[in-house]
Scaffold this motif. Structure first.
Motif, short mmCIF file in Angstrom:
data_model
loop_
_atom_site.label_atom_id
_atom_site.label_comp_id
_atom_site.label_asym_id
_atom_site.label_seq_id
_atom_site.Cartn_x
_atom_site.Cartn_y
_atom_site.Cartn_z
N PHE A 77 -52.50 -62.80 12.22
CA PHE A 77 -51.72 -64.03 12.07
C PHE A 77 -51.67 -64.50 10.62
O PHE A 77 -51.67 -65.69 10.34
CB PHE A 77 -52.25 -65.13 12.98
CG PHE A 77 -52.05 -64.86 14.44
CD1 PHE A 77 -50.83 -65.09 15.03
CD2 PHE A 77 -53.08 -64.35 15.21
CE1 PHE A 77 -50.64 -64.83 16.38
CE2 PHE A 77 -52.90 -64.08 16.56
CZ PHE A 77 -51.68 -64.32 17.14
N THR A 137 -50.17 -59.24 14.38
CA THR A 137 -50.61 -60.04 15.51
C THR A 137 -51.02 -59.11 16.66
O THR A 137 -50.63 -57.94 16.69
CB THR A 137 -49.50 -61.00 15.98
OG1 THR A 137 -48.39 -60.26 16.48
CG2 THR A 137 -49.05 -61.91 14.84
N LYS A 170 -47.06 -69.98 13.66
CA LYS A 170 -47.81 -68.95 14.38
C LYS A 170 -49.32 -69.14 14.36
O LYS A 170 -50.02 -68.60 15.19
CB LYS A 170 -47.44 -67.55 13.90
CG LYS A 170 -47.88 -67.21 12.49
CD LYS A 170 -47.38 -65.83 12.13
CE LYS A 170 -47.65 -65.51 10.70
NZ LYS A 170 -47.13 -64.19 10.35
N ARG A 171 -49.83 -69.95 13.45
CA ARG A 171 -51.26 -70.22 13.41
C ARG A 171 -51.63 -71.50 14.17
O ARG A 171 -52.80 -71.85 14.26
CB ARG A 171 -51.73 -70.30 11.96
CG ARG A 171 -51.55 -68.96 11.24
CD ARG A 171 -51.94 -69.02 9.80
NE ARG A 171 -53.38 -69.19 9.66
CZ ARG A 171 -54.23 -68.23 9.35
NH1 ARG A 171 -53.79 -67.02 9.12
NH2 ARG A 171 -55.52 -68.47 9.23
N VAL A 223 -48.96 -67.11 22.79
CA VAL A 223 -49.08 -65.68 22.53
C VAL A 223 -50.11 -65.08 23.49
O VAL A 223 -49.87 -64.06 24.15
CB VAL A 223 -49.46 -65.40 21.06
CG1 VAL A 223 -49.96 -63.99 20.85
CG2 VAL A 223 -48.26 -65.69 20.15
N TRP A 224 -51.28 -65.72 23.58
CA TRP A 224 -52.33 -65.21 24.46
C TRP A 224 -51.87 -65.23 25.92
O TRP A 224 -52.08 -64.27 26.66
CB TRP A 224 -53.61 -66.03 24.29
CG TRP A 224 -54.71 -65.55 25.19
CD1 TRP A 224 -55.52 -64.46 24.99
CD2 TRP A 224 -55.11 -66.14 26.43
NE1 TRP A 224 -56.39 -64.35 26.04
CE2 TRP A 224 -56.16 -65.35 26.94
CE3 TRP A 224 -54.68 -67.24 27.15
CZ2 TRP A 224 -56.80 -65.65 28.14
CZ3 TRP A 224 -55.30 -67.54 28.35
CH2 TRP A 224 -56.36 -66.74 28.84
N TRP A 281 -60.71 -63.25 18.41
CA TRP A 281 -59.53 -64.04 18.79
C TRP A 281 -59.44 -64.18 20.30
O TRP A 281 -59.20 -65.28 20.82
CB TRP A 281 -58.26 -63.38 18.24
CG TRP A 281 -57.00 -64.13 18.54
CD1 TRP A 281 -56.54 -65.25 17.90
CD2 TRP A 281 -56.04 -63.83 19.56
NE1 TRP A 281 -55.35 -65.66 18.47
CE2 TRP A 281 -55.02 -64.80 19.48
CE3 TRP A 281 -55.95 -62.83 20.53
CZ2 TRP A 281 -53.92 -64.79 20.34
CZ3 TRP A 281 -54.86 -62.83 21.38
CH2 TRP A 281 -53.85 -63.81 21.28
N LEU A 308 -45.98 -62.47 20.24
CA LEU A 308 -45.31 -63.33 19.26
C LEU A 308 -43.87 -62.89 19.07
O LEU A 308 -42.97 -63.73 18.95
CB LEU A 308 -46.06 -63.33 17.92
CG LEU A 308 -45.47 -64.23 16.84
CD1 LEU A 308 -45.43 -65.69 17.27
CD2 LEU A 308 -46.23 -64.07 15.53
N ARG A 339 -59.45 -67.64 22.44
CA ARG A 339 -58.33 -68.00 23.30
C ARG A 339 -58.80 -68.26 24.73
O ARG A 339 -58.31 -69.18 25.38
CB ARG A 339 -57.25 -66.91 23.30
CG ARG A 339 -56.57 -66.68 22.00
CD ARG A 339 -55.86 -67.81 21.28
NE ARG A 339 -55.62 -69.06 21.92
CZ ARG A 339 -55.78 -70.26 21.35
NH1 ARG A 339 -56.19 -70.36 20.11
NH2 ARG A 339 -55.52 -71.37 22.00
N GLN A 393 -50.55 -69.98 19.30
CA GLN A 393 -51.65 -69.06 19.61
C GLN A 393 -51.89 -69.00 21.12
O GLN A 393 -52.08 -67.92 21.68
CB GLN A 393 -52.93 -69.50 18.90
CG GLN A 393 -52.85 -69.46 17.40
CD GLN A 393 -53.22 -68.11 16.84
OE1 GLN A 393 -54.22 -67.54 17.22
NE2 GLN A 393 -52.41 -67.61 15.95
N GLU A 440 -52.24 -74.09 17.36
CA GLU A 440 -52.89 -73.93 18.67
C GLU A 440 -51.86 -73.65 19.77
O GLU A 440 -52.11 -72.85 20.66
CB GLU A 440 -53.72 -75.16 19.02
CG GLU A 440 -55.07 -75.18 18.34
CD GLU A 440 -55.95 -73.99 18.72
OE1 GLU A 440 -56.14 -73.72 19.93
OE2 GLU A 440 -56.44 -73.32 17.80
N TRP A 465 -55.63 -75.94 26.29
CA TRP A 465 -54.23 -75.65 25.99
C TRP A 465 -53.37 -75.97 27.21
O TRP A 465 -52.34 -76.63 27.10
CB TRP A 465 -54.08 -74.18 25.58
CG TRP A 465 -52.69 -73.76 25.26
CD1 TRP A 465 -52.08 -73.83 24.03
CD2 TRP A 465 -51.72 -73.19 26.15
NE1 TRP A 465 -50.79 -73.35 24.12
CE2 TRP A 465 -50.55 -72.95 25.41
CE3 TRP A 465 -51.74 -72.87 27.50
CZ2 TRP A 465 -49.41 -72.39 25.96
CZ3 TRP A 465 -50.59 -72.32 28.07
CH2 TRP A 465 -49.44 -72.08 27.30
#
Length: 176
Positions: free
Chosen positions: A112, A122, A71-72, A80-81, A22, A139, A26, A77, A74, A33
């Motif tokens: 996730f 998570t 939560k899944r 969160v990262w 993950w 998250l 990311r 995610q 892009e 992003w």
């Protein structure tokens, strides 16, 4: 990568294979992003950049339930990262971790997981070796933006105001 239950239970923390994969995804996805979210020059991993993220999150989601439902995606995610990276880079002795067990010791399942409504499945950032405290589920931080409960790091008595992400990161930097 699917591992036997016993293997998953042993691999926790920074070396969990789902976490490693993950994080790699990311890192690779971050430039796209940042460009899609806008203002790519402002995503500098400093605590002040969390004000922009908070503004964007509040503009996209009406409440924490909408965030959990997405939560899944892009966007979530990436958020969160990004939150985790800001904490990891600005607070003392923090690292990415994944604990594949729920609150009551049950296996949490895949990271996730769409089947679970909470944040325990998570990634988190935490201080190595601490069993309690010194951790943050990014998250969960997104969800707390919509909480008015006092005592939660990102919550003020009247709910979370602008800059609440930034204040929490600074507090975490003083602890530990």
């Amino acid at each position: 990568m699917v591992l036997p239950v016993e293997e998953v239970a042993r691999k926790a923390g920074t070396d969990h294979p789902e976490l490693v994969a993950w994080l790699d995804r990311r890192v690779a996805a971050f430039p796209g992003w940042a460009a899609e979210v806008g203002a790519p020059e402002r995503w500098d991993f400093g605590p002040d950049s969390l004000e922009l993220l908070e503004e964007i999150v509040r503009g996209r989601f009406a409440d924490g339930e909408e965030i959990l439902a997405e939560k899944r995606s892009e966007f979530v995610q990436g958020a969160v990262w990004y939150i985790g990276e800001v904490v990891r880079r600005n607070a003392r002795a923090m690292e990415w971790q994944y604990q594949p067990r729920g609150r009551f010791g049950e296996l949490a399942g895949a990271m996730f997981s769409a089947a679970r409504e909470g944040v325990l499945e998570t990634p988190l950032v935490g201080q190595p070796g601490l069993r309690e405290g010194g951790t943050l589920y990014p998250l969960g931080a997104l969800n707390v933006l919509y909480s008015a409960a006092p005592g939660i790091p990102w919550a003020d008595v009247g709910g979370c105001g602008a800059g609440s992400f930034r204040r929490a990161v600074r507090r975490m930097g003083r602890s530990g």
